[in-house]
Design a protein around this motif. Structure first.
Motif, mmCIF file in Angstrom:
data_model
loop_
_atom_site.group_PDB
_atom_site.id
_atom_site.type_symbol
_atom_site.label_atom_id
_atom_site.label_comp_id
_atom_site.label_asym_id
_atom_site.label_seq_id
_atom_site.Cartn_x
_atom_site.Cartn_y
_atom_site.Cartn_z
ATOM 1 N N GLY A 110 10.953 12.081 -16.310
ATOM 2 C CA GLY A 110 12.024 13.085 -16.149
ATOM 3 C C GLY A 110 13.209 12.564 -15.371
ATOM 4 O O GLY A 110 14.333 12.578 -15.867
ATOM 5 N N THR A 113 15.432 9.868 -17.092
ATOM 6 C CA THR A 113 15.884 10.132 -18.459
ATOM 7 C C THR A 113 17.381 9.888 -18.659
ATOM 8 O O THR A 113 17.793 9.096 -19.514
ATOM 9 C CB THR A 113 15.562 11.607 -18.819
ATOM 10 N N ARG A 168 11.783 12.315 -24.130
ATOM 11 C CA ARG A 168 12.893 12.758 -23.274
ATOM 12 C C ARG A 168 14.106 11.836 -23.366
ATOM 13 O O ARG A 168 15.239 12.297 -23.523
ATOM 14 C CB ARG A 168 12.430 12.782 -21.815
#
Ligand SMILES: O=CC(=O)O
Length: 336
Positions: A110, A113, A168
């Motif tokens: 995350g 990304t 992602r």
């Protein structure tokens, strides 16, 4: 799933060993929370040093530069309960063996990304607009003024970008590519939900081979796993157009680097932008000689903000584990 290990009540604080230097703010916070052993000179730990560290720690915080294999895990004793990796990719850790031994593995997804997707665009622009060549000319004092026919690259708008691995990072690349006016295509193990596909204006290719044959630029955004090793092998690279460009910010092992190098030298692929390499920092020297290749030293996630957020994720994973819960970024073998 092995039982989650809560903090041993006989020990007041978890013993955490960090294998590389991390941003100061992260190290400071870790020292406040845990009985932490830091690597202040940032020297890469040897295999034996890593095993020794695992034997005396509850938690190890490694990075991509630490290979942790089954033999090392077998020698690690039974104190180690969590490997809280500082980084998203975990292909340097034998997650299956860790699980068999009841050692949890977590990562930091995350937060890398957007930064990594930025570097994909930087590499695409670097190769297609020949930016490093221009910069080298400036630095060498070789520029003699504007010329209508010099430094000509190719226009990005309208080009077909094939994203290989639409997780992602792949999706963040797609958003950027749309803004640049590119046509977005992708291949992924699973097709995206129709509404996500529509939002990303992305065309799905079930067949990777067919997608490769039609793209102007291919960006590798799939993680390295046993099933993606050399996914872009010589046979598949040959399917690509000679005018095509390959970008890789994921892991070098996904591309057969020797085959790619041969094809770049032979003009069978027009260019490449690479942030990662098949053998870590040992780069095929022939790649360095090619003007149509932009090489970066694995900088995809290298922002100050990102590195601090990675540290925060590691801390949350360790703290949650210490409180007797599953770390939020637990990696299980079925995810790989
Ligand atoms: O490559 C960087 C990471 O895995 O976070």
């Amino acid at each position: 799933m092995p039982a989650v290990h809560a903090t041993d009540p006989t020990r007041s604080r978890l013993k955490v060993t960090v294998t590389r230097r991390l941003p100061e703010a992260v190290e400071t916070r870790m020292s406040e929370l845990f009985d932490v052993s830091l690597n202040t000179d940032d020297r890469k730990m040897s295999r034996d040093e890593l095993v020794a560290a695992m034997r005396v720690s509850d938690v190890l915080v490694p990075t991509i530069t630490d290979q942790i294999d089954a033999t090392m895990l077998a020698q690690a004793g039974d104190r180690l309960k969590l490997i809280a990796n500082y980084g998203a990719g975990v292909d340097h850790i034998d997650v299956h063996s860790a699980r068999q031994r009841g050692i949890l593995v977590s990562n930091t997804p995350g937060v890398v990304t957007e930064d990594t997707a930025d570097v994909v665009m930087a590499l695409i622009l670097g190769v297609t607009r020949r930016l490093p060549e221009g910069m080298a000319e400036m630095q060498a004092g070789r520029w003699h003024g504007w010329s209508p026919t010099a430094h000509l690259g190719g226009r990005l708008g309208g080009r077909r970008l094939g994203i290989l691995g639409m997780g992602r990072i792949g999706q963040a690349v797609a958003r950027r590519a749309n803004v640049f006016g590119m046509q977005v295509h992708y291949h992924n193990r699973r097709r995206l939900r129709p509404e996500v596909e529509a939002e990303l204006q992305a065309t799905y290719w079930e067949s990777l081979d067919q997608m490769l044959a039609r793209m102007d630029i291919v960006s590798v955004n799939a993680p390295h796993t046993p099933s993606t090793f050399h996914l872009l092998n010589a046979r598949r690279l040959k399917l690509m157009k000679p005018s095509a460009v390959v970008i890789n910010t994921s892991r070098g092992e996904v591309i057969d680097e020797n085959a790619l190098t041969r094809m770049l030298r032979a003009g069978e692929i027009a260019g490449a932008g690479l942030d990662v390499f098949e053998h870590g920092h040992e780069i095929n020297p022939r790649l360095r000689e090619l003007p149509n290749v932009v090489l970066l030293p694995h900088m995809g996630s290298a922002t100050i903000e990102g590195r601090i957020e990675m540290g925060e994720k590691v801390i949350i994973n360790i703290k949650t584990f210490a409180d007797g819960h599953r770390p939020p970024d637990l990696v299980v073998p079925s995810m790989l």
